[in-house]
Design an enzyme around this catalytic site. Structure first.
Site, short mmCIF file in Angstrom:
data_model
loop_
_atom_site.label_atom_id
_atom_site.label_comp_id
_atom_site.label_asym_id
_atom_site.label_seq_id
_atom_site.Cartn_x
_atom_site.Cartn_y
_atom_site.Cartn_z
N ALA A 26 39.23 36.83 31.77
CA ALA A 26 38.68 37.05 33.31
C ALA A 26 37.53 37.65 33.42
O ALA A 26 37.07 38.61 32.87
CB ALA A 26 39.73 37.83 34.09
N ASP B 243 36.24 39.72 36.09
CA ASP B 243 36.61 40.22 37.43
C ASP B 243 35.87 40.43 38.70
O ASP B 243 36.17 40.68 39.85
CB ASP B 243 37.46 41.68 37.14
CG ASP B 243 38.67 41.14 36.08
OD1 ASP B 243 39.25 40.37 36.32
OD2 ASP B 243 38.83 42.06 35.06
N GLU C 299 34.66 36.36 39.31
CA GLU C 299 35.64 35.40 39.66
C GLU C 299 36.62 35.63 40.77
O GLU C 299 37.42 34.81 41.16
CB GLU C 299 36.41 34.75 38.42
CG GLU C 299 35.53 34.23 37.17
CD GLU C 299 36.44 34.06 36.17
OE1 GLU C 299 35.96 32.88 35.36
OE2 GLU C 299 37.29 34.55 35.63
N VAL D 103 43.11 44.35 39.81
CA VAL D 103 43.08 43.09 39.28
C VAL D 103 44.25 42.46 38.80
O VAL D 103 44.77 42.66 37.50
CB VAL D 103 42.12 42.78 38.46
CG1 VAL D 103 41.67 41.36 38.17
CG2 VAL D 103 40.54 43.62 38.83
N ASN E 294 47.39 42.64 37.11
CA ASN E 294 48.02 43.65 36.17
C ASN E 294 47.34 45.04 36.03
O ASN E 294 47.90 45.88 35.59
CB ASN E 294 48.70 43.05 35.09
CG ASN E 294 47.59 42.49 34.29
OD1 ASN E 294 47.11 41.39 34.70
ND2 ASN E 294 47.18 42.98 32.83
N TYR E 295 46.11 44.81 36.12
CA TYR E 295 45.11 45.95 35.56
C TYR E 295 44.56 46.66 36.73
O TYR E 295 44.25 46.08 37.69
CB TYR E 295 43.99 45.25 34.57
CG TYR E 295 43.96 45.95 33.27
CD1 TYR E 295 44.49 45.24 32.28
CD2 TYR E 295 42.77 46.93 33.09
CE1 TYR E 295 44.39 45.94 31.07
CE2 TYR E 295 42.96 47.45 31.94
CZ TYR E 295 43.46 46.76 30.71
OH TYR E 295 43.33 47.40 29.53
N GLU E 296 44.36 48.10 36.48
CA GLU E 296 43.28 48.58 37.41
C GLU E 296 42.02 49.29 36.57
O GLU E 296 41.94 49.65 35.50
CB GLU E 296 44.01 50.06 37.77
CG GLU E 296 44.88 50.09 38.93
CD GLU E 296 46.21 49.02 38.80
OE1 GLU E 296 46.68 49.11 37.76
OE2 GLU E 296 46.79 48.80 40.05
#
Ligand code: NI
Length: 646
Positions: free
Chosen positions: A299, A301, A304, A382, A384-386
């Site tokens: 990704a 981030d 995209e 984003v 599942n992620y921070e």
């Protein structure tokens, strides 16, 4: 007592981010003056930043042009458009079809895409095969598709979705990945065009909930309070911030999130510029597992999705602690409306240990100063992620960027007993593929003026010889990066390598040009082969430092439209002209990578991992600029100056 104005009482300035009213108005003007198809989505609305000379020549109260930059996609015609709308004149001043690109995926597409997948009979059948019948509990994450040169995908606006399943509405669904099930969605048609259903792998057995009820809480913590009874030491006017001798402006846009502008330091009454503009302009997360369910995970981030679109609304005492000043952020929705993210940017001061100290042991006399730093941050989620982005300003003239990585790792399910080669097990049958997170900071430097040069400084051991009989000598060698072809460099911790941005026309009292240096932190290179599609799309990853000659149109490390792009755009293209860099307007691009071999301790939520860099003055000041920081009062009647009785 310092007065902090209420949000909304903004002083006008050419770099003020667009207000909610301006976003709505810009889209309304566009809709009125251009024939937009019924299925047009507004991808982003941001300030069309005025030229530097307008900003730097601005005097308060003077009139200036206010423009919005808008990206749209007509889902029906499958066309991307860029527009510049003058808010001052109420007209569209630029309108252009941009062929063969896919703009960032917008939030509405996420939700519609998830709904389309849930409703698809093939996906439902694949879920039933895995024993799942309550589809409402499925989490379908739309991932960008990348570009792997596959003929069928050309010209289509795609997302490839991954599925996880919750056991109950508040369950952490990332505990149970649905392995080997990918759904391909055409986002323009909002239709599932393929379901790639591979071998069934059982769902991992354990829950992975992290609420206090699920995780339990330790009971040995006493309260900690950060109090500033006289208020913070900063002043805010609109988006201009003054903190001690620092002065800067904040901006925010859907793509980059937080932007810093016109950072300067007041040195003995003189306002000395350091940076014109700084932000994270792109990032990419390549995963290292070649199997069909994983190789597409990479990704971008920022480019995209738009990291600003994904900003959290922050809460005092939780995300930040202390005397907090919040800035709201304005983004757009896909219909041209405005969304105000409350408290998206957090600003506060932190005690940061000691700034400097010396104890004179002969006279038993001590001088010590506490260090205070100003923190300006935002956090984005984003999927599942921070990611938390923290800019720090220090009393010794240092600027730091720290990116904090947390959240839930992107994962998969492993068969019982399976130990995948390209990653690690983090819990029974839960697999975390190896990956890296590369960020690119674009630093439009302005060290004491617009014209700067960049040097690489390496420390070198002198050869043994009559001048170096005991072989202890080493010296620093500075090499001018004279052209763009020379200014593509990687870190070298063993030579203490750093890069120095100097103003050749301004010298300090020692006769050296004033400078700021970029000090790398932890870093890594990608493990991608030269023909890897993601490497082509994110060529910026291959070098840690790039320097380009300023061009207003060169804004993003992976180009304007990285989504599904075949590659070659951005920095590798910008430097093809091999422009000279000496004593001119230079832009420094610093790429830094976090290397992530997942650990069991990263599960179920990852403790923060940090990465970033520092900008430090080198001969910019005459001496330690923090010398005049006043001593603090000792606690409980002790004496800070006495080393032994305190
Ligand atoms: Ni990671």
């Amino acid at each position: 007592m310092v007065a902090v104005p209420e949000q909304g009482l903004r002083l006008s300035h050419p770099l003020e981010p667009l207000s909610a009213d301006e976003v709505v108005r810009a889209c309304a003007i566009l809709r009125e003056q251009r024939p937009l198809g019924p299925r047009t989505r507004v991808v982003s609305v941001s300030l069309h930043e005025p030229p530097k000379e307008v900003v730097l020549g601005y005097t308060p109260g003077a009139a200036f042009e206010r423009e919005a930059f808008i990206v749209l996609i007509d889902s029906e015609a499958r066309k991307t458009y860029e527009a510049v709308v003058s808010l001052t004149r109420g007209e569209v001043v630029r309108w252009e079809h941009i062929p063969d690109v896919q703009p960032a995926i917008v939030l509405d597409e996420f939700f519609e895409c998830e709904a389309a997948v849930r409703a698809d009979p093939r996906w439902q059948e694949a879920m039933r095969k895995r024993g799942v019948t309550d589809f409402d509990l499925a989490m379908v994450d739309p991932w960008s598709a990348g570009n792997f040169g596959i003929e069928d995908e050309k010209g289509r606006r795609l997302s490839r979705t991954l599925t996880w399943i919750r056991r109950a509405p508040n369950d952490n669904g990332y505990a149970r990945p649905i392995e080997n099930l990918i759904t391909v969605v055409d986002l323009n048609e909002m239709k599932v065009i393929a379901v790639e259903d591979g071998e069934v792998v059982p769902l991992p057995p354990e829950d992975a909930n992290y609420s206090p009820e699920a995780a339990g809480t330790r009971n040995d913590l006493k309260p900690i309070e950060i109090r500033q009874p006289e208020g913070p030491s900063f002043q805010v006017d609109g988006h201009e911030v003054r903190w001690q001798k620092w002065r800067l402006r904040l901006g925010f846009n859907p793509r980059e999130g937080l932007v810093l502008y016109t950072v300067s330091y007041n040195d003995q009454g003189q306002e000395r510029p350091i940076l014109y503009r700084a932000s994270i302009v792109d990032m990419v997360v390549p995963y290292g597992d070649p199997r069909p369910a994983y190789f597409r995970r990479n990704a971008f981030d920022v480019g995209e999705y738009g990291i600003g679109n994904l900003a959290n609304q922050l809460v005092n005492g939780c995300d930040c602690l202390g005397e907090i000043y919040y800035f709201d952020a304005v983004i757009n929705d896909s219909r041209g409306g405005a969304i105000t993210l409350k408290n998206a940017i957090c600003m506060h001061e932190e005690d940061y240990g000691i700034l400097w100290k010396h104890y004179d042991w002969r006279t038993d006399y001590t001088e010590v100063r506490r260090s205070r730093r100003l923190v300006i941050s935002f956090i984005a989620t984003v999927g599942n992620y921070e990611y938390g982005f923290y800019w720090y300003f220090y009393q010794d003239g240092t600027i730091q960027l720290e990116v904090k990585l947390t959240g839930i790792i992107s994962n998969g399910a492993a068969k019982p007993g399976e130990r995948p080669k390209w990653g690690e097990l983090v819990a029974p049958q839960v697999y975390g593929p190896n990956h890296q997170h590369f960020f690119c900071a674009r630093l439009d430097m302005m060290v004491d003026g617009l014209n700067n040069s960049v040097y690489e400084v390496n420390s070198v051991a002198d050869p043994p010889g009559p001048e170096n009989p005991y072989q202890n000598a080493f010296h620093a060698e500075a090499t001018l990066l004279a052209r763009e072809s020379e200014a593509q460099r990687v870190i070298d911790p063993f030579s203490g390598r750093y890069w120095k941005v100097v103003n050749p026309s301004k010298t300090n009292r020692l006769g050296q040009p004033v400078a700021y240096k970029l000090v790398p932190g932890e870093n890594v290179l990608p493990f991608l082969g030269p023909d890897s599609p993601v490497l082509k799309r994110a060529g910026f990853m291959t070098k840690h430092l790039w320097v380009t000659r300023y061009d207003r149109n060169e804004k993003y490390a992976a180009g304007d439209y990285p989504n599904q792009h075949p590659g070659g755009e951005g920095l590798p293209k910008y430097v093809q002209a091999n422009r000279p860099l000496d004593n001119t307007e230079v832009v420094v691009w610093y790429t830094f990578g976090a290397h992530h071999i997942p650990r069991p301790e990263d599960w179920p939520v990852m403790p923060v991992a940090s990465i970033g860099f520092h900008l430090k003055p080198v001969g910019f000041f005459e001496r330690n600029p923090g010398l005049d920081v006043p001593p603090t009062s000792p606690v409980h009647g002790a004496n800070c100056h006495n080393g032994h009785s305190g």
